[in-house]
Scaffold this active site. Structure first.
Site, short mmCIF file in Angstrom:
data_model
loop_
_atom_site.label_atom_id
_atom_site.label_comp_id
_atom_site.label_asym_id
_atom_site.label_seq_id
_atom_site.Cartn_x
_atom_site.Cartn_y
_atom_site.Cartn_z
CB SER A 190 -71.80 3.40 48.35
OG SER A 190 -71.24 2.69 48.97
CG ASN A 191 -68.25 2.84 52.58
OD1 ASN A 191 -68.74 3.40 53.45
ND2 ASN A 191 -68.34 2.04 51.73
CG HIS A 209 -60.73 -5.58 55.80
ND1 HIS A 209 -60.45 -5.54 54.45
CD2 HIS A 209 -61.35 -6.77 55.96
CE1 HIS A 209 -60.19 -6.78 54.74
NE2 HIS A 209 -61.29 -7.83 55.66
CG ASP A 260 -56.71 -5.34 56.20
OD1 ASP A 260 -56.77 -6.27 55.15
OD2 ASP A 260 -56.93 -4.21 55.44
C1 GRF Z 1 -66.22 -1.61 50.74
O1 GRF Z 1 -66.48 -2.26 50.88
C2 GRF Z 1 -65.43 -1.22 52.11
O2 GRF Z 1 -65.63 -1.94 52.90
C3 GRF Z 1 -63.67 -1.99 51.38
O3 GRF Z 1 -63.90 -1.45 49.92
C4 GRF Z 1 -65.46 -0.74 50.08
C5 GRF Z 1 -65.86 0.29 49.30
O4 GRF Z 1 -67.34 0.23 48.73
N1 GRF Z 1 -63.26 -0.84 52.06
P1 GRF Z 1 -67.85 1.89 47.80
O5 GRF Z 1 -66.71 1.98 46.91
O6 GRF Z 1 -67.03 3.04 49.25
O7 GRF Z 1 -69.23 1.79 47.28
#
Ligand code: GRF
Length: 193
Positions: free
Chosen positions: A15-16, A106, A147
């Site tokens: 999703s990101n 994170h 991190d």
């Molecule tokens: C997110 O919670 C990000 O903070 C972490 O991994 C997750 C990725 O989510 N690093 P998505 O696959 O982008 O929905």
């Protein structure tokens, strides 16, 4: 102005990654040119394909192969790497080669709730179990330790007692989607050669 090519490394839903790709489609100087995943079935690869972005599955061992990976990134003129839910520790050679140019997000307020094993739901469960009144996101540069790189940005959100782990995860995800593209863009524009 030379377009800055970005590779996104992701292991999961994406999703990101999708949000970042879409955000930069209207930016002439920024382009997500490649999405790489260490999981062949990761939904992020499907999302990249649907958005017309080159994408590839690389098995874990390929990330350790310096010649292969650097050659692959060079073929796409990659200058920046964005991690978006990437479950493999970035190898030392890549941290050196892309010093200051690997960005991660994170889903908590580092330095709390970070380090090995602190990913995905585990983070939100730990935050809930600790009865924290707030949580948030941390966007940071990647160095040799999990991190621990320089923090570029943090944003917070309040946690209600009634919030489930799922509620917390959704609140954090909204912060991620709102802030990650702009923090990436700002860092690149301040540091491009
Ligand atoms: C997110 O919670 C990000 O903070 C972490 O991994 C997750 C990725 O989510 N690093 P998505 O696959 O982008 O929905």
């Amino acid at each position: 102005m030379k377009t800055q090519h970005i590779a996104i490394f992701a292991s999961g839903t994406g999703s990101n990654a999708e949000n970042i790709i879409r955000s930069f489609q209207s930016e002439s100087d920024l382009k997500v040119a490649l999405v790489i995943s260490n999981r062949s079935k990761a939904k992020v690869l499907e999302k990249a394909e649907n958005l017309g972005v080159a994408n590839a599955y690389l098995p874990k061992e390929d990330f350790e192969d310096e010649e292969l990976l650097l050659g692959f990134l060079e073929a796409y003129n990659i200058s920046w790497i964005v991690l978006a839910g990437f479950m493999i520790k970035i190898p030392e050679y890549l941290v050196k080669e892309f010093n200051g140019r690997i960005i991660n997000i994170h889903p908590a307020l580092l330095p709390k709730y970070g380090g090995k094993g602190m990913y995905g739901q585990h983070v939100h469960e730990a935050v809930k179990n600790a009865k924290e009144s707030e949580t948030g996101i941390t966007i940071h540069l990647v160095n040799e330790e999990y991190d621990k790189g320089k923090i570029l940005f943090q944003a917070k959100v309040v946690i209600m007692d009634s919030d489930t782990v799922e509620d917390i995860q959704l609140k954090v995800q909204q912060l991620e989607h709102r802030h990650y593209p702009e923090v990436i863009a700002s860092h690149i524009r301040k540091n491009r050669s």
